[in-house]
Motif scaffolding. Structure first.
Motif, PDB file in Angstrom:
ATOM      1  N   PHE A 180       0.814  -1.208   0.000  1.00 14.67           N
ATOM      2  CA  PHE A 180       0.000   0.000   0.000  1.00 14.67           C
ATOM      3  C   PHE A 180       0.851   1.263   0.000  1.00 14.67           C
ATOM      4  CE2 PHE A 180      -3.376  -2.763   2.237  1.00 14.67           C
ATOM      5  CZ  PHE A 180      -3.930  -3.138   1.029  1.00 14.67           C
ATOM      6  N   ASP A 181       1.987   1.234   0.707  1.00 16.56           N
ATOM      7  CA  ASP A 181       2.889   2.392   0.705  1.00 16.56           C
ATOM      8  C   ASP A 181       3.444   2.648  -0.698  1.00 16.56           C
ATOM      9  OD1 ASP A 181       2.553   2.788   3.401  1.00 16.56           O
ATOM     10  OD2 ASP A 181       4.455   1.869   3.987  1.00 16.56           O
ATOM     11  N   GLY A 182       3.811   1.581  -1.403  1.00 14.30           N
ATOM     12  CA  GLY A 182       4.317   1.731  -2.762  1.00 14.30           C
ATOM     13  C   GLY A 182       3.280   2.355  -3.677  1.00 14.30           C
ATOM     14  N   ALA A 183       2.039   1.913  -3.539  1.00 18.30           N
ATOM     15  CA  ALA A 183       0.961   2.465  -4.367  1.00 18.30           C
ATOM     16  C   ALA A 183       0.740   3.945  -4.054  1.00 18.30           C
ATOM     17  CB  ALA A 183      -0.320   1.675  -4.135  1.00 18.30           C
ATOM     18  N   ARG A 184       0.730   4.289  -2.744  1.00 17.20           N
ATOM     19  CA  ARG A 184       0.506   5.689  -2.357  1.00 17.20           C
ATOM     20  C   ARG A 184       1.673   6.589  -2.731  1.00 17.20           C
ATOM     21  NH1 ARG A 184      -2.263   3.285   2.132  1.00 17.20           N
ATOM     22  NH2 ARG A 184      -0.283   3.067   3.254  1.00 17.20           N
ATOM     23  N   SER A 185       2.884   5.994  -2.905  1.00 18.17           N
ATOM     24  CA  SER A 185       4.039   6.815  -3.266  1.00 18.17           C
ATOM     25  C   SER A 185       3.895   7.414  -4.656  1.00 18.17           C
ATOM     26  CB  SER A 185       5.322   5.986  -3.189  1.00 18.17           C
ATOM     27  OG  SER A 185       5.413   5.063  -4.276  1.00 18.17           O
ATOM     28  N   VAL A 186       3.083   6.789  -5.500  1.00 17.73           N
ATOM     29  CA  VAL A 186       2.885   7.301  -6.859  1.00 17.73           C
ATOM     30  C   VAL A 186       1.465   7.815  -7.079  1.00 17.73           C
ATOM     31  CG1 VAL A 186       4.696   5.850  -7.839  1.00 17.73           C
ATOM     32  CG2 VAL A 186       2.339   4.999  -7.781  1.00 17.73           C
ATOM     33  N   ARG A 187       0.558   7.471  -6.139  1.00 18.89           N
ATOM     34  CA  ARG A 187      -0.817   7.960  -6.239  1.00 18.89           C
ATOM     35  C   ARG A 187      -1.365   8.145  -4.821  1.00 18.89           C
ATOM     36  NH1 ARG A 187      -5.633   6.034 -10.375  1.00 18.89           N
ATOM     37  NH2 ARG A 187      -7.244   7.392  -9.495  1.00 18.89           N
ATOM     38  N   PRO A 188      -1.134   9.299  -4.229  1.00 22.67           N
ATOM     39  CA  PRO A 188      -1.477   9.526  -2.821  1.00 22.67           C
ATOM     40  C   PRO A 188      -2.956   9.342  -2.492  1.00 22.67           C
ATOM     41  CG  PRO A 188       0.011  11.222  -3.604  1.00 22.67           C
ATOM     42  CD  PRO A 188      -0.422  10.438  -4.809  1.00 22.67           C
ATOM     43  N   ASP A 189      -3.844   9.530  -3.466  1.00 19.48           N
ATOM     44  CA  ASP A 189      -5.279   9.451  -3.195  1.00 19.48           C
ATOM     45  C   ASP A 189      -5.836   8.034  -3.328  1.00 19.48           C
ATOM     46  OD1 ASP A 189      -4.961   9.195  -5.942  1.00 19.48           O
ATOM     47  OD2 ASP A 189      -6.801  10.315  -6.415  1.00 19.48           O
ATOM     48  N   ILE A 190      -4.953   7.038  -3.478  1.00 21.04           N
ATOM     49  CA  ILE A 190      -5.420   5.680  -3.726  1.00 21.04           C
ATOM     50  C   ILE A 190      -6.178   5.129  -2.517  1.00 21.04           C
ATOM     51  CG2 ILE A 190      -3.532   4.217  -2.834  1.00 21.04           C
ATOM     52  CD1 ILE A 190      -3.586   3.040  -5.808  1.00 21.04           C
ATOM     53  N   LYS A 191      -7.172   4.303  -2.790  1.00 26.87           N
ATOM     54  CA  LYS A 191      -7.925   3.612  -1.742  1.00 26.87           C
ATOM     55  C   LYS A 191      -7.627   2.120  -1.832  1.00 26.87           C
ATOM     56  CE  LYS A 191     -11.684   7.005  -1.877  1.00 26.87           C
ATOM     57  NZ  LYS A 191     -13.134   7.217  -2.130  1.00 26.87           N
ATOM     58  N   HIS A 192      -7.744   1.445  -0.697  1.00 26.02           N
ATOM     59  CA  HIS A 192      -7.446   0.015  -0.732  1.00 26.02           C
ATOM     60  C   HIS A 192      -8.508  -0.808  -0.011  1.00 26.02           C
ATOM     61  CE1 HIS A 192      -5.384   0.909   3.213  1.00 26.02           C
ATOM     62  NE2 HIS A 192      -5.990  -0.229   3.537  1.00 26.02           N
TER      63      HIS A 192
END
Length: 339
Positions: A180-192
């Motif tokens: 999840f941190d990796g995903a947020r590093s390139v897209r801060p608004d991501i939901k999981h």
């Protein structure tokens, strides 16, 4: 008495010296026999077990000139059955290493003092710090999971990603948090979306949880178990865990967080060799793992997705992977239970 050395005696003496010297060298170079007994917690169709056997094959080839390595493994065993199997192997006198490939410290702490010249191994969370001649291994995949998170963040169209987990153990939590941190590093608004199924191998239950996450908008799902049918049915990207499982579902598995037991095996064989040379065992009280830089974990190739993924994304992941390996970037290890 006078001793006379003839030419023949001199030649024979020289030949004897050469022979003894050659014999000494051959004895020094003789391969050491090493036999490992493995108590399995899962079948070989599960990546946790199959990757160990694959790594053993590679190490056997790598050390062929110095170590005569062989092994055998059991079917899945637990509790008293596992302890009885370990005792059988230990009492046979044929095995140098007894490897409990899972949660087996409870069994080993009843045996290790009785068999001080055997190196015992346990792997994974839930074990105990027995120390002495027990060695405790982990596989921490947070570095590779961070890279898969970047890929998820760059490719999701809905902005929602999912992960189907097994148990909330610390060597699972770190992997999930890093994804999840990796995903947020390139897209801060991501939901999981996240769920634990409370099993290492209940693929039917894993599919149910994946379907719920997909229904809630997830269009990229990291499956920590081995069922990718929901991804295929909904035609969404998936990631696999432990081993490269692309062949299982090449149309949906973009990559996998993989483990390699070669560095673990080489370390343990080194410990065994030191003991053979007279050095006492010094089993680790804290679990030991090998990083991406050390070859313990990585991500699998993209296979059929190589042509589908944008070049910029592939370059970004390759660059970050090199930064992790070089130490330029350190992925945070967060073992807190993810929410």
């Amino acid at each position: 008495m006078v001793t006379t050395f003839t030419r023949r005696a001199t030649l024979l003496g020289a030949a004897g010296t050469i022979f003894l010297s050659s014999f000494a060298r051959s004895m020094a170079a003789e391969r050491q026999k090493l036999k490992i007994a493995i108590i399995m917690e899962s079948n070989l169709d599960v990546g946790w077990s199959s990757t160990l056997i694959e790594s053993l094959e590679k190490v056997k080839t790598q050390l062929a000139g110095t170590v005569d390595l062989s092994w055998e493994h059991t079917d899945p065993m637990w509790g008293d059955d596992a302890e009885n199997a370990m005792r059988f192997y230990a009492e046979s006198g044929e095995y140098d290493i007894i490897w409990g490939h899972g949660r087996y410290s409870d069994q080993i702490k009843k045996l290790n003092a009785e068999f001080p010249d055997i190196l015992f191994v346990v792997a994974g969370s839930g074990n105990l710090p027995v120390g002495s001649n027990q060695y405790w291994l982990y596989k921490r995949q947070y570095e590779s999971s961070y890279l898969l998170g970047i890929l998820a963040g760059r490719t999701t169209k809905t902005g929602v990603i999912g992960l189907v987990g097994t148990f909330a153990a610390d060597d699972v939590n770190d992997e999930i948090n890093a994804f999840f941190d990796g995903a947020r590093s390139v897209r801060p608004d991501i939901k999981h979306r996240l769920s634990f199924i409370g099993s290492w191998s209940d693929n039917a239950l894993a599919a149910e949880h994946a379907n719920v996450q997909i229904a809630a908008g997830a269009d990229v799902v990291f499956m920590l178990t081995d069922n990718f049918k929901p991804c295929q049915e909904h035609k969404i990207m998936c990631f696999a865990n432990i081993s490269d499982q692309s062949k299982t579902a090449p149309d949906v598995i973009a990559s996998s967080a993989t483990i390699d037991w070669q560095p673990d095996l080489l370390w343990l064989i080194g410990e065994w060799k030191k003991h053979k040379a007279g050095v006492p065992f010094s089993g680790n009280a804290e679990p030991k793992w090998f990083s991406m830089a050390q070859g313990g974990v990585d991500i699998a190739p993209f296979h059929e997705f190589d042509a589908k993924l944008p070049d910029a994304v592939k370059t970004e992941i390759a660059t970050m992977r090199q930064k992790i390996i070089s130490g330029e970037f350190v992925v945070p290890m967060n073992t807190a239970e993810p929410k």
